[in-house]
Design a protein around this motif. Structure first.
Motif, PDB file in Angstrom:
ATOM      1  N   LYS A  70      36.406  58.007  93.275  1.00  0.00           N
ATOM      2  CA  LYS A  70      37.184  58.130  94.408  1.00  0.00           C
ATOM      3  C   LYS A  70      36.861  59.269  94.896  1.00  0.00           C
ATOM      4  CE  LYS A  70      38.058  53.729  94.058  1.00  0.00           C
ATOM      5  NZ  LYS A  70      37.624  52.736  95.014  1.00  0.00           N
ATOM      6  N   TRP A  75      44.006  56.197  98.518  1.00  0.00           N
ATOM      7  CA  TRP A  75      43.416  55.222  97.460  1.00  0.00           C
ATOM      8  C   TRP A  75      44.652  54.414  96.839  1.00  0.00           C
ATOM      9  CZ3 TRP A  75      38.240  54.739  98.271  1.00  0.00           C
ATOM     10  CH2 TRP A  75      37.629  55.889  98.523  1.00  0.00           C
ATOM     11  N   LYS A  80      50.241  51.468  93.587  1.00  0.00           N
ATOM     12  CA  LYS A  80      50.005  53.053  93.469  1.00  0.00           C
ATOM     13  C   LYS A  80      49.319  53.338  94.310  1.00  0.00           C
ATOM     14  CE  LYS A  80      50.353  53.515  88.575  1.00  0.00           C
ATOM     15  NZ  LYS A  80      49.784  54.049  87.165  1.00  0.00           N
ATOM     16  N   CYS A  82      47.758  56.952  96.421  1.00  0.00           N
ATOM     17  CA  CYS A  82      47.768  58.546  96.039  1.00  0.00           C
ATOM     18  C   CYS A  82      46.709  58.851  97.317  1.00  0.00           C
ATOM     19  CB  CYS A  82      46.960  58.743  94.545  1.00  0.00           C
ATOM     20  SG  CYS A  82      45.342  58.324  94.274  1.00  0.00           S
ATOM     21  N   TYR A  83      46.479  60.254  97.304  1.00  0.00           N
ATOM     22  CA  TYR A  83      45.670  60.959  98.392  1.00  0.00           C
ATOM     23  C   TYR A  83      45.095  62.151  97.594  1.00  0.00           C
ATOM     24  CZ  TYR A  83      43.830  62.626 102.611  1.00  0.00           C
ATOM     25  OH  TYR A  83      42.911  63.098 103.677  1.00  0.00           O
ATOM     26  N   ASN A  84      43.677  62.133  97.653  1.00  0.00           N
ATOM     27  CA  ASN A  84      42.822  63.214  97.022  1.00  0.00           C
ATOM     28  C   ASN A  84      42.414  63.917  98.324  1.00  0.00           C
ATOM     29  OD1 ASN A  84      40.958  64.828  95.705  1.00  0.00           O
ATOM     30  ND2 ASN A  84      39.541  63.224  95.469  1.00  0.00           N
ATOM     31  N   VAL A  89      45.474  65.767  93.782  1.00  0.00           N
ATOM     32  CA  VAL A  89      45.703  64.508  94.084  1.00  0.00           C
ATOM     33  C   VAL A  89      47.356  64.264  93.986  1.00  0.00           C
ATOM     34  CG1 VAL A  89      45.565  62.135  93.285  1.00  0.00           C
ATOM     35  CG2 VAL A  89      43.643  63.716  92.697  1.00  0.00           C
ATOM     36  N   GLU A  92      50.732  58.634  93.539  1.00  0.00           N
ATOM     37  CA  GLU A  92      50.455  58.067  92.140  1.00  0.00           C
ATOM     38  C   GLU A  92      49.046  57.557  91.916  1.00  0.00           C
ATOM     39  OE1 GLU A  92      54.058  55.047  92.027  1.00  0.00           O
ATOM     40  OE2 GLU A  92      53.196  55.099  94.063  1.00  0.00           O
ATOM     41  N   PRO A  93      48.351  58.641  91.154  1.00  0.00           N
ATOM     42  CA  PRO A  93      46.804  58.277  91.084  1.00  0.00           C
ATOM     43  C   PRO A  93      47.036  57.129  89.860  1.00  0.00           C
ATOM     44  CG  PRO A  93      47.504  60.640  89.803  1.00  0.00           C
ATOM     45  CD  PRO A  93      48.698  60.028  90.836  1.00  0.00           C
ATOM     46  N   SER A  94      45.488  56.334  89.873  1.00  0.00           N
ATOM     47  CA  SER A  94      45.659  55.269  89.026  1.00  0.00           C
ATOM     48  C   SER A  94      44.631  55.819  87.805  1.00  0.00           C
ATOM     49  CB  SER A  94      44.926  54.122  89.857  1.00  0.00           C
ATOM     50  OG  SER A  94      44.314  53.334  88.809  1.00  0.00           O
ATOM     51  N   GLU A  95      45.154  55.429  86.680  1.00  0.00           N
ATOM     52  CA  GLU A  95      44.250  55.519  85.327  1.00  0.00           C
ATOM     53  C   GLU A  95      42.853  55.065  85.663  1.00  0.00           C
ATOM     54  OE1 GLU A  95      46.999  53.858  85.374  1.00  0.00           O
ATOM     55  OE2 GLU A  95      48.398  55.434  85.042  1.00  0.00           O
ATOM     56  N   TYR A  99      39.171  60.657  90.329  1.00  0.00           N
ATOM     57  CA  TYR A  99      39.241  61.328  91.628  1.00  0.00           C
ATOM     58  C   TYR A  99      38.282  62.885  91.814  1.00  0.00           C
ATOM     59  CZ  TYR A  99      42.879  57.899  91.708  1.00  0.00           C
ATOM     60  OH  TYR A  99      43.789  56.880  91.651  1.00  0.00           O
TER      61      TYR A  99
END
Length: 411
Positions: A70, A75, A80, A82-84, A89, A92-95, A99
């Protein structure tokens, strides 16, 4: 597929064909001291053939799905979001995802939120511009607020500016939408789907395609291509795309999460599927004199400085989940009024919810407030007809006249 994905020692993504690996590419991945430690040769040398063989073997140990990558943008994974921005990031980034680090595109999420009185003033200016109805202005404001975070949306509304030349379509884009949305603006006549696809890469971007005319067959084909591409990004429910791998015998699967806007003097859309997806915003002849318009331009420039646009996006970001939840809540009510399909209704109500939460600062409206908003929404804007592709084909067939010549020569 003979490709290797590598995260280098600086955290950047690099992709190489394994049959093209060489000394320079290995040093791009990690510095020469690492390779000297693993494959020493003489005084400070490296057995590069052994190092390359080692790296090729590593790429075969684990399968990798490129869709996990990503890039820059917002995203979503379930609840969850998040923004990169390429460097950091947020949220709440996803596992599940990786990113990708890139040249930073900071949008202001670390800034303090803008005072609501600034947003309120912008709202009043928007309502005074050359939109045909207030609903046209509401849609534009809702879309503008969502655009920077389009990758986090389940459905990404396609906005279509229409109106004759000199009615303000380009001015609204340049002075307001582009600044707040931080979108990529392109001229359709000199663009292509391949160019847009390559520019997007793994990112979730917002695109506005200007001069989307259909004056010639070539322009019609180009418009249809780009609109079909926009439709493929319209929803997370859309199937993946697939294309041949130009570097091998395999295929590459991809899915884009970008959001599109178009501007054209021609309001007609021949393709039924496209017409049922877009949300029109119509412009009419401006009511302001040249001097009045210059004052409006000056005020917009003062209000929408880069610093204030950062603060506006900082205001929108923590309210994004609220907008999505509110849109889900009011979609059912809207469908009862319009009979539009679920995806179209949800896209439309995302804009309405975005307007309520951001531009009116109402995060938890009552049922009475929602009903009042919908009454006004469809009072100003007649409910668009939801075209049926099957019915239009039948009508076209039934309207055909076929001349038959009988044996006696009569037609």
């Amino acid at each position: 597929e003979g490709e290797g994905y590598y995260i280098d020692s600086h955290g950047n993504l690099r992709k190489y064909k394994t049959d093209s690996l060489n000394k320079t590419k290995l040093m791009n991945i990690i510095n020469i001291d690492y390779w000297r430690g693993l494959f020493p040769s003489g005084k400070d040398g490296v057995k590069w053939d052994d190092a390359i063989s080692h790296l090729i073997d590593l790429t075969k140990v684990k399968d990798f799905d490129p869709k996990r990558l990503k890039g820059i943008g917002a995203w979503r994974d379930g609840n969850k979001i998040c923004y990169n921005d390429g460097l950091k990031v947020y949220g709440e980034p996803s596992e599940k995802f990786i990113y990708v680090k890139d040249a930073r595109e900071y949008i202001g999420l670390e800034h303090e939120e803008i005072e609501f009185k600034v947003i309120e003033r912008l709202r009043n200016i928007m309502f005074d511009l050359s939109f045909e109805t207030k609903t046209d202005a509401v849609r534009t404001m809702g879309w503008t607020a969502l655009a920077p975070f389009c990758g986090a949306l389940v459905h990404r509304p396609i906005l279509f500016f229409t109106g004759e030349s000199s009615t303000g379509k380009s001015e609204v884009q340049k002075l307001i939408v582009q600044k707040i949305a931080k979108l990529t603006r392109r001229d359709m006549k000199s663009s292509s789907t391949a160019g847009i696809r390559r520019e997007i890469k793994q990112n979730s971007r917002c695109y506005f395609i200007d001069e989307a005319g259909r004056e010639s067959e070539k322009m019609k084909l180009l418009f249809d291509e780009i609109m079909a591409f926009a439709r493929s990004s319209y929803s997370d429910d859309s199937p993946d795309g697939v294309k041949a791998n130009v570097n091998g015998d395999g295929v590459v699967h991809f899915k884009f999460s970008s959001m599109f806007g178009f501007a054209s003097t021609n309001p007609s859309i021949e393709n039924v599927q496209d017409d049922n997806r877009i949300l029109r915003v119509h412009f009419v002849k401006p009511k302001h004199s040249s001097d009045e318009w210059q004052k409006i331009e000056k005020e917009l420039e003062e209000l929408l400085t880069e610093e204030n646009c950062h603060k506006i996006r900082a205001f929108i970001w923590p309210r994004l989940k609220t907008i999505i939840e509110l849109a889900d809540k009011i979609t059912t009510k809207a469908r009862r009024r319009t009979n539009r399909d679920l995806r179209s209704s949800r896209a439309d109500m995302l804009l309405a919810a975005s307007y309520m939460v951001i531009w009116c600062n109402v995060s938890n409206p009552t049922d009475e407030q929602i009903d009042d908003m919908l009454d006004k929404y469809y009072q100003y804007q007649p409910i668009e007809e939801n075209r049926s592709e099957a019915e239009e084909y039948v009508d076209r067939i039934m309207s055909e006249i076929i001349e038959v010549i009988h044996k006696d020569g009569k037609r």
